[in-house]
Design an enzyme around this catalytic site. Structure first.
Site, mmCIF file in Angstrom:
data_model
loop_
_atom_site.group_PDB
_atom_site.id
_atom_site.type_symbol
_atom_site.label_atom_id
_atom_site.label_comp_id
_atom_site.label_asym_id
_atom_site.label_seq_id
_atom_site.Cartn_x
_atom_site.Cartn_y
_atom_site.Cartn_z
ATOM 1 C CG HIS A 268 1.439 2.835 -3.794
ATOM 2 N ND1 HIS A 268 1.085 2.000 -4.816
ATOM 3 C CD2 HIS A 268 0.738 3.999 -4.019
ATOM 4 C CE1 HIS A 268 0.222 2.614 -5.617
ATOM 5 N NE2 HIS A 268 0.004 3.836 -5.162
ATOM 6 C CG HIS A 307 -1.341 -6.227 -6.146
ATOM 7 N ND1 HIS A 307 -2.646 -5.830 -6.287
ATOM 8 C CD2 HIS A 307 -0.576 -5.231 -6.639
ATOM 9 C CE1 HIS A 307 -2.659 -4.646 -6.859
ATOM 10 N NE2 HIS A 307 -1.428 -4.241 -7.067
ATOM 11 C CG ASP A 363 6.748 -1.442 -8.293
ATOM 12 O OD1 ASP A 363 7.070 -1.027 -9.417
ATOM 13 O OD2 ASP A 363 5.969 -0.856 -7.542
HETATM 14 N N1 ACO Z 1 6.054 -10.945 1.954
HETATM 15 C C1 ACO Z 1 5.686 -11.807 2.966
HETATM 16 N N2 ACO Z 1 4.407 -11.947 3.383
HETATM 17 C C2 ACO Z 1 3.464 -11.175 2.774
HETATM 18 C C3 ACO Z 1 3.790 -10.276 1.740
HETATM 19 C C4 ACO Z 1 5.125 -10.183 1.344
HETATM 20 N N3 ACO Z 1 5.488 -9.330 0.363
HETATM 21 N N4 ACO Z 1 2.661 -9.644 1.320
HETATM 22 C C5 ACO Z 1 1.666 -10.131 2.081
HETATM 23 N N5 ACO Z 1 2.146 -11.056 2.942
HETATM 24 C C6 ACO Z 1 1.369 -11.846 3.888
HETATM 25 C C7 ACO Z 1 0.834 -10.972 5.021
HETATM 26 O O1 ACO Z 1 1.729 -10.909 6.115
HETATM 27 C C8 ACO Z 1 -0.450 -11.703 5.379
HETATM 28 O O2 ACO Z 1 -0.106 -12.835 6.114
HETATM 29 P P1 ACO Z 1 -1.069 -13.391 7.292
HETATM 30 O O3 ACO Z 1 -2.354 -13.766 6.617
HETATM 31 O O4 ACO Z 1 -0.329 -14.520 7.905
HETATM 32 O O5 ACO Z 1 -1.248 -12.208 8.228
HETATM 33 C C9 ACO Z 1 -0.965 -12.200 4.031
HETATM 34 O O6 ACO Z 1 0.210 -12.328 3.198
HETATM 35 C C10 ACO Z 1 -1.987 -11.278 3.374
HETATM 36 O O7 ACO Z 1 -1.362 -10.068 3.073
HETATM 37 P P2 ACO Z 1 -1.908 -8.630 3.463
HETATM 38 O O8 ACO Z 1 -0.805 -7.856 4.126
HETATM 39 O O9 ACO Z 1 -3.212 -8.722 4.202
HETATM 40 O O10 ACO Z 1 -2.161 -8.039 2.032
HETATM 41 P P3 ACO Z 1 -2.456 -6.513 1.690
HETATM 42 O O11 ACO Z 1 -3.395 -6.525 0.551
HETATM 43 O O12 ACO Z 1 -2.887 -5.764 2.894
HETATM 44 O O13 ACO Z 1 -1.019 -5.931 1.267
HETATM 45 C C11 ACO Z 1 0.839 -5.315 -0.038
HETATM 46 C C12 ACO Z 1 -0.623 -5.781 -0.040
HETATM 47 C C13 ACO Z 1 0.954 -4.016 0.797
HETATM 48 C C14 ACO Z 1 1.226 -4.996 -1.482
HETATM 49 C C15 ACO Z 1 1.728 -6.405 0.562
HETATM 50 O O14 ACO Z 1 1.618 -7.576 -0.204
HETATM 51 C C16 ACO Z 1 3.194 -5.993 0.672
HETATM 52 O O15 ACO Z 1 3.584 -5.384 1.654
HETATM 53 N N6 ACO Z 1 4.032 -6.310 -0.387
HETATM 54 C C17 ACO Z 1 5.405 -5.890 -0.413
HETATM 55 C C18 ACO Z 1 5.492 -4.426 -0.892
HETATM 56 C C19 ACO Z 1 5.213 -4.307 -2.377
HETATM 57 O O16 ACO Z 1 5.738 -5.028 -3.196
HETATM 58 N N7 ACO Z 1 4.373 -3.292 -2.721
HETATM 59 C C20 ACO Z 1 4.052 -2.977 -4.124
HETATM 60 C C21 ACO Z 1 2.644 -3.348 -4.435
HETATM 61 S S1 ACO Z 1 2.307 -3.039 -6.139
HETATM 62 C C22 ACO Z 1 2.158 -1.375 -6.242
HETATM 63 O O17 ACO Z 1 1.709 -0.709 -5.352
HETATM 64 C C23 ACO Z 1 2.530 -0.721 -7.480
#
Ligand code: ACO
Length: 436
Positions: A268, A307, A363
Site C-alpha cells: 500500500h 492496482h 507510487d
Molecule cells: N509485479 C508482478 N506481477 C504482479 C504485480 C506486480 N507489481 N501486481 C500484480 N501482479 C500479478 C499477480 O501476481 C497476479 O498474477 P497471476 O494472475 O498470474 O496470479 C496478477 O498480476 C493479478 O494481480 P493481483 O495480485 O491479483 O492483484 P491485486 O489487486 O490483489 O494486488 C497490488 C494489487 C497489491 C497493488 C499488486 O499489484 C502489487 O503487489 N503491486 C506492487 C505493490 C504496489 O505498487 N503497491 C501500491 C499500490 S497503490 C497504493 O496503494 C497507493
C-alpha cells in the site's frame, strides 16, 4: 422486458428466489434465506480480500479503473491538481463542495490554528531511537494523540467530529516533520502559521537558523500537488481500516493510527519507499531487462506497478511525472528517473504485464520526487499519510452517519477441527505442524 432482479434456483432444494439488483449490486443478506433445512444458517458469500464486495455507499471518490478516471466529489483529479490548493481539495473531500473564498479562509485559519501539538508529544517522540522508522513513529504518535483529546471519544457529537477533523488534518504535518527532525537529531521546528499548508511543512522539515524560512514555490506547489493526488482513493486498504476501526466507535485518532499502520505496508503506502529501494538495486538502465524477468516470476512484485482497481494507466502517475519534471528544475534530475522510465517502457511492452493489465501506479514516481527533494525513504509513506488524512476523515464521517453501517464484522468459513477429546499434557504427542 428486463427486470432489476436476479432469479436464483437453489439446486439443493429446487427453490427459486428473486433477488433485487440495485446499482448493479445484490445484497449479500438476501442470500441468507437460502437454506437446506430450518436449522441451516443460510447461504453466505465468500470474498477474501473484498475483491468483489461493496462495503458502503459513498459520495466521496469515484474511480473507473478501466478508463483511468479518478474524481473527488465529481471533479476530475487532473483539474483539481491543476487549479486547486491542497486545503481547497481537503475541504471538497470532507464537505462535498468546493469552498467559497470565505469558507476557504475560515477553513485555512482553523487548520492553521490547530497545527501545534502538545509539548508532551515531543517527549513521546524523544523516546524513539534515532533510527526508528518514521512511519512507526507516526503510528505511535497518532495513538498517543487520542489520549490528549479524550473529547474525541464523543463520536456521536457533530461538533466534536468537526473539531477532530480540523485538528487531525492540521497536526499531521507537524508530527511528520517532528519524526524527520528526530531521526536527524535536529531540534523540532514549531509551525509557522503565516505559511501555506505545504510551505509550513517544508519549514518544519528544513528550517535551520534563518529567522523566517522561505519555501521554494516550486517545491511547495509540488508538495501540494502530491497531497492532492493522495487525498482519497475510495475503499483502499487504509480507508477500509479507518472505517472498520471507527465502526467500533473508537475515537478517530485511534482509527487513524490503525489506518496509518495499514498504509505502512509495502503493498500500500509503503510502495513508494520500496520502489526507490528496487530502482537503487537495479542501479543501471542496462540491467532493467534482467530484473523484469525476475518480476515476472511473481517472487518479487514489480513495486509501483499494478492496482486492484486500475487496469489502465493510473491517472495520478501521469500528473506525478509532470510534477517530477518541475521539481528536477530546482533539485537537479534524479538519476533513478531514467531507470524508472526504462522499466516502465519495457514492462508495458512485455506480454506478462500486458496480459495482467499492470501499469505504473501513483507510487511508481512519487518516491523519485521526494528523494530528489532530499527526503529519506522512511518519510515517503509518512507524507502519503499527511495527504491521505482528509480522505480518512471524510470516510470516517460518512461511515458514522450512515444508518446502514454497524460494527464491521465479517463471517468466516470454519474449516478446523470440532468436538475434540481433551488429552492431558502427559499423554500428548508432538503432532503440531511446524509454525507457519
Ligand atoms: N509485479 C508482478 N506481477 C504482479 C504485480 C506486480 N507489481 N501486481 C500484480 N501482479 C500479478 C499477480 O501476481 C497476479 O498474477 P497471476 O494472475 O498470474 O496470479 C496478477 O498480476 C493479478 O494481480 P493481483 O495480485 O491479483 O492483484 P491485486 O489487486 O490483489 O494486488 C497490488 C494489487 C497489491 C497493488 C499488486 O499489484 C502489487 O503487489 N503491486 C506492487 C505493490 C504496489 O505498487 N503497491 C501500491 C499500490 S497503490 C497504493 O496503494 C497507493
Amino acid at each position: 422486458m428486463s427486470k432489476d432482479t436476479l432469479t436464483v434456483t437453489d439446486n439443493r432444494t429446487g427453490q427459486t428466489f428473486e433477488i433485487r439488483i440495485t446499482d448493479s449490486t445484490v445484497r449479500a443478506m438476501d442470500f441468507r434465506q437460502m437454506k437446506v433445512s430450518d436449522d441451516d444458517f443460510g447461504l453466505m458469500v465468500y470474498d477474501p480480500a473484498f475483491t468483489n464486495t461493496a462495503t458502503c455507499r459513498s459520495t466521496i471518490t469515484f474511480i473507473d479503473g478501466d478508463n483511468a478516471i479518478l474524481e473527488y466529489r465529481g471533479y476530475p483529479i487532473n483539474v483539481l491538481a491543476e487549479k486547486c490548493t491542497f486545503l481547497e481539495v481537503a475541504y471538497l473531500i470532507v464537505y462535498g463542495e468546493l469552498p467559497t473564498q470565505d469558507q476557504l479562509d475560515e477553513w485555512t485559519r482553523d487548520i492553521t490554528y490547530h497545527t501545534y501539538i502538545h509539548e508532551n508529544i515531543k517527549k513521546f517522540m524523544d523516546g524513539f531511537n534515532h533510527d526508528a522508522n518514521a512511519m512507526g513513529m507516526l503510528v505511535g504518535m497518532l495513538g498517543a494523540l487520542s489520549t490528549f483529546y479524550p473529547d474525541a471519544a464523543n463520536i456521536a457529537d457533530p461538533k466534536s467530529r468537526e473539531l477532530q477533523t480540523r485538528r487531525l488534518i492540521a497536526k499531521m504535518p507537524t508530527i511528520a516533520a517532528y519524526a524527520y527532525r528526530h531521526s536527524l537529531g535536529l531540534p523540532y521546528v514549531y509551525p509557522d502559521n503565516d505559511l501555506t499548508f505545504s510551505g509550513n511543512l517544508l519549514s518544519m522539515l528544513w528550517k535551520l537558523i534563518e529567522p523566517k524560512y522561505k519555501p521554494n514555490p516550486i517545491l511547495e506547489r509540488a508538495m501540494d500537488v502530491l497531497f492532492i493526488l493522495h487525498a482519497d482513493h475510495e475503499q483502499n486498504c487504509s480507508a477500509n481500516i479507518m472505517r472498520a476501526v471507527g465502526s467500533s466507535h473508537a475515537d478517530p485518532y485511534s482509527a487513524a493510527a490503525a489506518a496509518t499502520a495499514g498504509l505502512y505496508g509495502p503493498l500500500h503506502g509503503g510502495a513508494n519507499a520500496a520502489v526507490i529501494k528496487m530502482l537503487t538495486e537495479i542501479g543501471d538502465k542496462k540491467r532493467v531487462p534482467q530484473y523484469v524477468k525476475r518480476f515476472k516470476s511473481g517472487e518479487n512484485p514489480l513495486m509501483g506497478f499494478g492496482h486492484r482497481i486500475y487496469k489502465k494507466y493510473d491517472p495520478r502517475a501521469e500528473i506525478i511525472k509532470q510534477t517530477a519534471e518541475a521539481v528536477f528544475e530546482v533539485t537537479g534530475r534524479n538519476p533513478l528517473l531514467d531507470i524508472a522510465l526504462e522499466l516502465e517502457r519495457i514492462a508495458l511492452e512485455d506480454e506478462y504485464f500486458i496480459k495482467r493489465r499492470l501499469y505504473p501506479n501513483v507510487d511508481f514516481y512519487s518516491g523519485i520526487i521526494y528523494q530528489a527533494m532530499g527526503l529519506p525513504v522512511d518519510m515517503f509513506p509518512v507524507l502519503f499519510a499527511v495527504g491521505r488524512t482528509p480522505g480518512w476523515m471524510a470516510q470516517w464521517r460518512e461511515m458514522i452517519v450512515d444508518k446502514e453501517q454497524k460494527i464491521a464484522r465479517p463471517r468466516q468459513i470454519y474449516v478446523g477441527a470440532r468436538q475434540r477429546r481433551f488429552v492431558p499434557i502427559a499423554k500428548r504427542s508432538a503432532s503440531r505442524k511446524a509454525a507457519e
